[in-house]
Scaffold this active site. Structure first.
Site, PDB file in Angstrom:
ATOM      1  N   VAL A   1      80.474  66.943  46.647  1.00  0.00           N
ATOM      2  CA  VAL A   1      81.186  68.090  46.080  1.00  0.00           C
ATOM      3  C   VAL A   1      81.444  67.906  44.596  1.00  0.00           C
ATOM      4  O   VAL A   1      81.105  68.752  43.766  1.00  0.00           O
ATOM      5  CB  VAL A   1      82.522  68.316  46.822  1.00  0.00           C
ATOM      6  CG1 VAL A   1      83.345  69.404  46.128  1.00  0.00           C
ATOM      7  CG2 VAL A   1      82.278  68.686  48.266  1.00  0.00           C
TER       8      VAL A   1
ATOM      9  N   ASP B   1      85.217  58.328  39.191  1.00  0.00           N
ATOM     10  CA  ASP B   1      85.189  57.860  40.572  1.00  0.00           C
ATOM     11  C   ASP B   1      85.587  56.391  40.578  1.00  0.00           C
ATOM     12  O   ASP B   1      85.234  55.643  39.651  1.00  0.00           O
ATOM     13  CB  ASP B   1      83.799  58.036  41.185  1.00  0.00           C
ATOM     14  CG  ASP B   1      83.826  58.016  42.706  1.00  0.00           C
ATOM     15  OD1 ASP B   1      83.607  59.078  43.320  1.00  0.00           O
ATOM     16  OD2 ASP B   1      84.070  56.935  43.294  1.00  0.00           O
TER      17      ASP B   1
ATOM     18  N   THR C   1      88.459  64.135  52.701  1.00  0.00           N
ATOM     19  CA  THR C   1      89.643  64.082  53.555  1.00  0.00           C
ATOM     20  C   THR C   1      89.180  63.938  54.999  1.00  0.00           C
ATOM     21  O   THR C   1      88.986  64.926  55.703  1.00  0.00           O
ATOM     22  CB  THR C   1      90.507  65.350  53.389  1.00  0.00           C
ATOM     23  OG1 THR C   1      89.649  66.511  53.363  1.00  0.00           O
ATOM     24  CG2 THR C   1      91.314  65.310  52.126  1.00  0.00           C
TER      25      THR C   1
ATOM     26  N   THR D   1      89.598  69.399  51.381  1.00  0.00           N
ATOM     27  CA  THR D   1      90.066  70.164  52.542  1.00  0.00           C
ATOM     28  C   THR D   1      91.346  69.553  53.103  1.00  0.00           C
ATOM     29  O   THR D   1      91.390  68.362  53.424  1.00  0.00           O
ATOM     30  CB  THR D   1      88.992  70.174  53.643  1.00  0.00           C
ATOM     31  OG1 THR D   1      87.803  70.752  53.114  1.00  0.00           O
ATOM     32  CG2 THR D   1      89.464  70.975  54.849  1.00  0.00           C
TER      33      THR D   1
ATOM     34  N   CYS E   1      82.800  68.457  57.312  1.00  0.00           N
ATOM     35  CA  CYS E   1      83.529  69.738  57.312  1.00  0.00           C
ATOM     36  C   CYS E   1      83.765  70.268  58.720  1.00  0.00           C
ATOM     37  O   CYS E   1      84.878  70.200  59.228  1.00  0.00           O
ATOM     38  CB  CYS E   1      82.765  70.773  56.485  1.00  0.00           C
ATOM     39  SG  CYS E   1      82.879  70.511  54.705  1.00  0.00           S
TER      40      CYS E   1
ATOM     41  N   ARG F   1      77.953  60.719  57.043  1.00  0.00           N
ATOM     42  CA  ARG F   1      79.369  60.769  57.434  1.00  0.00           C
ATOM     43  C   ARG F   1      79.566  61.565  58.721  1.00  0.00           C
ATOM     44  O   ARG F   1      79.076  62.674  58.859  1.00  0.00           O
ATOM     45  CB  ARG F   1      80.206  61.398  56.321  1.00  0.00           C
ATOM     46  CG  ARG F   1      80.335  60.547  55.072  1.00  0.00           C
ATOM     47  CD  ARG F   1      81.097  61.277  53.996  1.00  0.00           C
ATOM     48  NE  ARG F   1      80.375  62.462  53.536  1.00  0.00           N
ATOM     49  CZ  ARG F   1      80.885  63.360  52.700  1.00  0.00           C
ATOM     50  NH1 ARG F   1      82.126  63.236  52.265  1.00  0.00           N
ATOM     51  NH2 ARG F   1      80.163  64.390  52.317  1.00  0.00           N
TER      52      ARG F   1
END
Length: 435
Positions: free
Chosen positions: A19, A37, A87, A122, A262, A333
């Site tokens: 993202v 980062d 998240t 999120t 997501c 992930r």
């Protein structure tokens, strides 16, 4: 708004994954951008012009003007900060807010007066204002609404999607007050070709993100439940869906493995907050239970098909095509292919896995799986086509079946993605099943 209009205005993106990195690159076309980062290795790769996410490509990374850094003090130069860290969820399916909390602490320590902090991560409704803002205040010594302002604009990037990209997806924007919201919208409008969609509150924007993915999750769960029932009825689910989709108002969802950062995660944020407020989720929680079970269902189907064919699963060579959470994307992930692998491992079976997109070292480190090359696979007893990478599609059904050698009549092919037609599968000479 162009760079030359305000030489002091600088944007910082905190978190440079799937993202944050495309966002940093896009903003750098309009403004000076700091890309921060905590992962020093990742920063070193970006500085070399290497795009590990494959979202924008090495050439774009090499030529962009983003100042990539792992030095948090650089954030003090920014008057507009975007937090885009992951998240995830904990083992008990509750939200893991530690990445966004740590990011807030880092931003707070380096927050300049007058800055706007926008969260894209999120979260469930209330996190930005009730958890993140107080952390920013504590770490900075500044007062929210007086010395700095906050907003929320949920990320909508679809990793690996070359059609629905950052600039072509309409952006939800919100702020702690109308003035902040409008300013955030103005800045995002410089890069979002589809435009922005302002909402009345931060909580509403947070809810939009959670709900849009929960809706998809529920629809896929319905199709997955149909797949499990149709298996008992001897009906091919994809053929049913093909017929259903001839009607104008069909939604087009198909059964499948639901993983990733997501759809496989966000519903749990909704469930958590609903239960915290005294409401036990019915539909969303049920959909999650179904989708979380599908990897085991697929593994059991492989075992069942082998046993019926007279193949001893404990001695069989089982090959899984794909381990990323979706096709044509290196993101591993929360991949539900791992559920297939782990369930087979419970029976003492170690499947061989092929994936041209996944990073071999990362897969080994995260999941203990040694990825194989296509050329290393021979005489497979059972092939599970789990992820529809273009490389697999290009080889066609004949290419996949060739992994089984010449004696195919008692070999098993599980087409999880519904890639091939019933007629083609019937002509392949193998025992097949598709979800």
């Amino acid at each position: 708004m162009e760079k030359k209009e305000d030489s002091e205005f600088k944007i910082a993106i905190v978190g440079l994954g799937y993202v944050g990195m495309p966002l940093a690159v896009a903003f750098s076309e309009q403004f000076p951008v700091i890309g921060f980062d905590v992962n020093s290795r990742k920063i070193a790769q970006y500085k070399k012009g290497i795009d590990e996410t494959l979202e924008v490509g090495d050439e774009v990374i090499s030529s962009c003007s983003v100042e990539f850094t792992d030095e948090e003090a650089k954030l003090r130069e920014a008057s507009f900060v975007v937090v885009a860290v992951p998240t995830p969820i904990n083992g008990d399916k509750t939200p893991d807010l530690s990445p966004v909390i740590r990011a807030s602490e880092t931003v707070g320590r380096n927050l300049r007066s007058g800055a706007i902090v926008v969260y894209e991560s999120t979260v469930y409704p209330g996190v930005t204002e009730e958890i993140c803002a107080p952390i920013l205040e504590k770490e900075s010594g500044l007062k929210c609404g007086v010395d700095f302002r906050i907003g929320y604009s949920p990320e909508r990037i679809n990793p690996g999607d070359r059609v629905h990209t950052l600039k072509s997806i309409r952006k939800i924007v919100s702020g702690m007050d109308p003035e902040t919201r409008d300013r955030i919208g103005q800045i995002y409008d410089t890069i979002i070709e589809a435009g922005t969609f302002p909402v009345s509150s931060i909580k509403t924007a947070e809810a939009v993100k959670v709900v849009e993915n929960s809706q998809r999750d529920i629809n896929i769960a319905f199709m997955n439940e149909m797949a499990m029932v149709f298996e008992r009825m001897g009906i091919d689910t994809n053929e049913v869906v093909d017929g259903m989709n001839t009607k104008w108002n069909a939604l087009g969802f198909r059964p499948g493995l639901v993983g990733g950062h997501c759809i496989g995660v966000d519903p749990y944020y909704f469930i958590y907050e609903a239960e915290r407020l005294g409401y036990t989720s019915q539909i969303v929680a049920s959909g999650r239970r179904i989708n979380d079970h599908m990897g085991i269902f697929v593994a059991d189907m492989a075992l069942k098909k082998m046993i019926r064919a007279g193949i001893d699963p404990s001695k069989a060579k089982i090959v899984i095509l794909g381990i990323t959470f979706k096709e044509n994307c290196p993101d591993i992930r929360n991949t539900k292919v791992l559920d297939i692998i782990n369930h087979l491992r419970e029976y003492g079976i170690e499947p061989q896995v092929v994936d041209p997109w996944a990073d071999k070292e990362l897969v080994k480190q995260e999941y203990g799986v040694e990825l194989k090359e296509w050329s290393e696979i021979q005489n497979a007893d059972c092939v599970i086509h789990a992820v529809a990478h273009g490389e697999f599609r290009d080889r066609g059904l004949e290419g996949v079946v060739s992994l089984m050698g010449t004696e195919r009549s008692k070999k098993i092919l599980l087409d999880i993605k519904g890639e091939w037609s019933v007629d083609a599968l019937n002509k392949s000479g193998v025992i097949w099943w598709r979800m």
